[in-house]
Scaffold this motif. Structure first.
Motif, PDB file in Angstrom:
ATOM      1  N   GLU A 161      24.302  -1.355 -48.972  1.00 34.71           N
ATOM      2  CA  GLU A 161      23.798   0.021 -48.886  1.00 34.71           C
ATOM      3  C   GLU A 161      23.979   0.587 -47.472  1.00 34.71           C
ATOM      4  O   GLU A 161      24.373   1.744 -47.302  1.00 34.71           O
ATOM      5  CB  GLU A 161      22.322   0.092 -49.275  1.00 34.71           C
ATOM      6  CG  GLU A 161      21.768   1.513 -49.219  1.00 34.71           C
ATOM      7  CD  GLU A 161      20.297   1.594 -49.585  1.00 34.71           C
ATOM      8  OE1 GLU A 161      19.667   2.616 -49.238  1.00 34.71           O
ATOM      9  OE2 GLU A 161      19.764   0.651 -50.196  1.00 34.71           O
ATOM     10  N   ILE A 162      23.719  -0.238 -46.468  1.00 30.23           N
ATOM     11  CA  ILE A 162      23.860   0.219 -45.077  1.00 30.23           C
ATOM     12  C   ILE A 162      25.328   0.414 -44.716  1.00 30.23           C
ATOM     13  O   ILE A 162      25.710   1.404 -44.101  1.00 30.23           O
ATOM     14  CB  ILE A 162      23.195  -0.783 -44.119  1.00 30.23           C
ATOM     15  CG1 ILE A 162      21.689  -0.831 -44.379  1.00 30.23           C
ATOM     16  CG2 ILE A 162      23.475  -0.407 -42.650  1.00 30.23           C
ATOM     17  CD1 ILE A 162      20.998  -2.033 -43.748  1.00 30.23           C
ATOM     18  N   GLY A 163      26.164  -0.542 -45.099  1.00 32.85           N
ATOM     19  CA  GLY A 163      27.600  -0.438 -44.819  1.00 32.85           C
ATOM     20  C   GLY A 163      28.049  -1.420 -43.753  1.00 32.85           C
ATOM     21  O   GLY A 163      27.243  -2.081 -43.090  1.00 32.85           O
ATOM     22  N   ASN A 164      29.355  -1.506 -43.588  1.00 33.98           N
ATOM     23  CA  ASN A 164      29.969  -2.499 -42.706  1.00 33.98           C
ATOM     24  C   ASN A 164      29.727  -2.212 -41.230  1.00 33.98           C
ATOM     25  O   ASN A 164      29.326  -1.116 -40.838  1.00 33.98           O
ATOM     26  CB  ASN A 164      31.475  -2.557 -42.954  1.00 33.98           C
ATOM     27  CG  ASN A 164      31.831  -3.310 -44.221  1.00 33.98           C
ATOM     28  OD1 ASN A 164      30.992  -3.956 -44.835  1.00 33.98           O
ATOM     29  ND2 ASN A 164      33.085  -3.241 -44.616  1.00 33.98           N
ATOM     30  N   TYR A 165      30.063  -3.215 -40.424  1.00 31.01           N
ATOM     31  CA  TYR A 165      30.059  -3.054 -38.976  1.00 31.01           C
ATOM     32  C   TYR A 165      31.244  -2.179 -38.562  1.00 31.01           C
ATOM     33  O   TYR A 165      32.290  -2.167 -39.218  1.00 31.01           O
ATOM     34  CB  TYR A 165      30.163  -4.416 -38.292  1.00 31.01           C
ATOM     35  CG  TYR A 165      28.939  -5.276 -38.458  1.00 31.01           C
ATOM     36  CD1 TYR A 165      27.810  -5.066 -37.680  1.00 31.01           C
ATOM     37  CD2 TYR A 165      28.901  -6.307 -39.402  1.00 31.01           C
ATOM     38  CE1 TYR A 165      26.673  -5.859 -37.818  1.00 31.01           C
ATOM     39  CE2 TYR A 165      27.768  -7.108 -39.550  1.00 31.01           C
ATOM     40  CZ  TYR A 165      26.664  -6.871 -38.756  1.00 31.01           C
ATOM     41  OH  TYR A 165      25.546  -7.642 -38.901  1.00 31.01           O
ATOM     42  N   ASN A 166      31.073  -1.461 -37.462  1.00 26.61           N
ATOM     43  CA  ASN A 166      32.078  -0.513 -36.966  1.00 26.61           C
ATOM     44  C   ASN A 166      33.177  -1.265 -36.210  1.00 26.61           C
ATOM     45  O   ASN A 166      32.975  -1.717 -35.082  1.00 26.61           O
ATOM     46  CB  ASN A 166      31.399   0.509 -36.060  1.00 26.61           C
ATOM     47  CG  ASN A 166      32.352   1.575 -35.540  1.00 26.61           C
ATOM     48  OD1 ASN A 166      33.567   1.467 -35.672  1.00 26.61           O
ATOM     49  ND2 ASN A 166      31.804   2.620 -34.951  1.00 26.61           N
ATOM     50  N   GLU A 177      24.752  -0.709 -32.932  1.00 26.53           N
ATOM     51  CA  GLU A 177      25.142   0.492 -33.678  1.00 26.53           C
ATOM     52  C   GLU A 177      24.852   0.325 -35.163  1.00 26.53           C
ATOM     53  O   GLU A 177      24.428   1.275 -35.845  1.00 26.53           O
ATOM     54  CB  GLU A 177      26.631   0.782 -33.444  1.00 26.53           C
ATOM     55  CG  GLU A 177      27.054   2.193 -33.806  1.00 26.53           C
ATOM     56  CD  GLU A 177      27.833   2.299 -35.099  1.00 26.53           C
ATOM     57  OE1 GLU A 177      28.222   3.409 -35.472  1.00 26.53           O
ATOM     58  OE2 GLU A 177      28.050   1.243 -35.753  1.00 26.53           O
ATOM     59  N   TRP A 178      25.064  -0.892 -35.679  1.00 23.69           N
ATOM     60  CA  TRP A 178      24.760  -1.155 -37.081  1.00 23.69           C
ATOM     61  C   TRP A 178      23.261  -1.030 -37.331  1.00 23.69           C
ATOM     62  O   TRP A 178      22.839  -0.497 -38.369  1.00 23.69           O
ATOM     63  CB  TRP A 178      25.269  -2.542 -37.472  1.00 23.69           C
ATOM     64  CG  TRP A 178      25.095  -2.859 -38.918  1.00 23.69           C
ATOM     65  CD1 TRP A 178      25.934  -2.525 -39.952  1.00 23.69           C
ATOM     66  CD2 TRP A 178      24.001  -3.563 -39.503  1.00 23.69           C
ATOM     67  NE1 TRP A 178      25.423  -2.981 -41.143  1.00 23.69           N
ATOM     68  CE2 TRP A 178      24.235  -3.614 -40.887  1.00 23.69           C
ATOM     69  CE3 TRP A 178      22.847  -4.148 -38.988  1.00 23.69           C
ATOM     70  CZ2 TRP A 178      23.359  -4.244 -41.767  1.00 23.69           C
ATOM     71  CZ3 TRP A 178      21.968  -4.766 -39.861  1.00 23.69           C
ATOM     72  CH2 TRP A 178      22.233  -4.811 -41.244  1.00 23.69           C
ATOM     73  N   CYS A 179      22.439  -1.509 -36.392  1.00 25.53           N
ATOM     74  CA  CYS A 179      20.980  -1.357 -36.519  1.00 25.53           C
ATOM     75  C   CYS A 179      20.584   0.114 -36.531  1.00 25.53           C
ATOM     76  O   CYS A 179      19.702   0.521 -37.303  1.00 25.53           O
ATOM     77  CB  CYS A 179      20.275  -2.073 -35.375  1.00 25.53           C
ATOM     78  SG  CYS A 179      20.246  -3.879 -35.503  1.00 25.53           S
ATOM     79  N   LYS A 185      18.957   5.045 -42.398  1.00 27.45           N
ATOM     80  CA  LYS A 185      18.870   4.980 -43.856  1.00 27.45           C
ATOM     81  C   LYS A 185      17.524   4.441 -44.323  1.00 27.45           C
ATOM     82  O   LYS A 185      17.372   4.028 -45.475  1.00 27.45           O
ATOM     83  CB  LYS A 185      20.014   4.126 -44.406  1.00 27.45           C
ATOM     84  CG  LYS A 185      21.389   4.729 -44.109  1.00 27.45           C
ATOM     85  CD  LYS A 185      22.511   3.989 -44.804  1.00 27.45           C
ATOM     86  CE  LYS A 185      23.840   4.685 -44.530  1.00 27.45           C
ATOM     87  NZ  LYS A 185      24.962   4.083 -45.287  1.00 27.45           N
ATOM     88  N   GLY A 186      16.558   4.440 -43.419  1.00 27.32           N
ATOM     89  CA  GLY A 186      15.196   4.082 -43.806  1.00 27.32           C
ATOM     90  C   GLY A 186      14.830   2.624 -43.645  1.00 27.32           C
ATOM     91  O   GLY A 186      13.725   2.217 -44.031  1.00 27.32           O
ATOM     92  N   TYR A 187      15.701   1.829 -43.064  1.00 25.84           N
ATOM     93  CA  TYR A 187      15.397   0.410 -42.849  1.00 25.84           C
ATOM     94  C   TYR A 187      14.652   0.215 -41.535  1.00 25.84           C
ATOM     95  O   TYR A 187      14.776   1.013 -40.606  1.00 25.84           O
ATOM     96  CB  TYR A 187      16.685  -0.425 -42.845  1.00 25.84           C
ATOM     97  CG  TYR A 187      17.280  -0.590 -44.215  1.00 25.84           C
ATOM     98  CD1 TYR A 187      17.028  -1.720 -44.985  1.00 25.84           C
ATOM     99  CD2 TYR A 187      18.083   0.411 -44.770  1.00 25.84           C
ATOM    100  CE1 TYR A 187      17.553  -1.863 -46.261  1.00 25.84           C
ATOM    101  CE2 TYR A 187      18.615   0.285 -46.047  1.00 25.84           C
ATOM    102  CZ  TYR A 187      18.344  -0.857 -46.780  1.00 25.84           C
ATOM    103  OH  TYR A 187      18.863  -0.983 -48.041  1.00 25.84           O
TER     104      TYR A 187
END
Length: 288
Positions: A161-166, A177-179, A185-187
């Motif tokens: 749901e969050i998606g891959n690393y950049n 950046e992933w965090c 997204k509400g995490y």
């Protein structure tokens, strides 16, 4: 809840990698080792039915390698993902402790431990926001702004749901950046002070005004400066104020590099290259 580990290696210290794998094998279902260089891991320590090796044909950066590891974890029907550096050592109750936290805090959480920095021989502080840090104490958990990826656990469905690393970032700020994207997204990222792991963070340190400052290679300084500047300009997940704080942090890092390290000429080349490549990246990707 099966846990599948993704470890990215790059010219690893084999004894450290063996220790990392040995600390995890009894606790997880599978360990995926994504080899981001041409190292051979054919020793008996890595020949185990629980270990899956993924060979890349070059160094594509931590983000690309982690994304490849996640692809393999999907094939193995992962329920939980654990990301790990090649030199992290886990306590023998890590898996049990994490699963207890998941039962207590089951929804939209990224689960993180605290780090004992072997290099500096201290517990690393936690990032409460872009500027503020906190030393872990006896709290049940601390909600943090970001965390390094090693030791973090997340439901596979949540990662999707969050998606891959950049992958544009290659190495530094990839996990942060992933965090930030996850938080958008509400995490939430919960760090648990009663779960501690050991890791070498940085190559060395110097003591300045009583504080231990991590020393890294010019290769790492380049990406820390370049990526900090890029994200301070274009991040979709930071507020205007947070981007200003990140830019200030990147400039302070430049000053710190010049003060802390005696290789002035090499440092200047690294800093200039980081600024030039930052400008080039923005021009190519955002100014057309």
């Amino acid at each position: 809840m099966n846990i599948i580990v993704v470890i990215v290696t790059y010219n690893p210290n084999i004894s450290q990698l063996k220790a990392c794998v040995a600390s995890l094998l009894p606790q997880v279902e599978k360990i995926i080792i994504v080899k981001n260089s041409d190292e051979r891991l054919d020793a008996a320590d890595f020949q185990n039915e629980k270990i899956v090796q993924v060979q890349l044909d070059g160094n594509y950066g931590i983000a690309y390698a982690q994304n490849k590891g996640v692809e393999k974890a999907k094939e193995l029907n992962a329920e939980l993902l654990l990301f790990s550096d090649q030199d992290t050592i886990y306590p023998n109750n890590f898996s049990v402790s994490i699963k207890e936290k998941i039962k207590e805090y089951p929804s939209k959480i990224i689960y993180a431990p605290v780090f004992y920095n072997i290099t500096k021989q201290q517990i690393e502080p936690l990032s409460i926001n872009m500027n503020e840090i906190s030393i872990p104490k006896d709290e049940k958990y601390i909600s943090v702004f970001h965390a390094i990826s090693s030791g973090t656990v997340i439901f596979f469905k949540d990662f999707e749901e969050i998606g891959n690393y950049n992958e544009d970032l290659f190495i530094d700020y990839v996990d942060f950046e992933w965090c930030w994207k996850a938080r958008s997204k509400g995490y939430k990222i919960f760090c648990f002070p009663d779960i501690k792991i050991d890791q070498n963070l940085g190559e060395n340190y110097k003591i300045i005004f009583g504080k231990k400052i991590t020393i890294r290679s010019n290769f790492r300084y380049y990406y820390m400066i370049r990526n900090g500047l890029i994200l301070s300009k274009i991040s979709k997940y930071l507020t205007y104020r947070e981007k200003k704080q990140l830019r200030k942090r990147s400039i302070i890092m430049v000053i710190g590099i010049l003060i802390l390290n005696c290789h002035i000429l090499n440092n200047m080349k690294t800093i200039i290259k980081a600024f030039v490549d930052y400008k080039r990246y923005i021009k190519i990707n955002y100014n057309n």
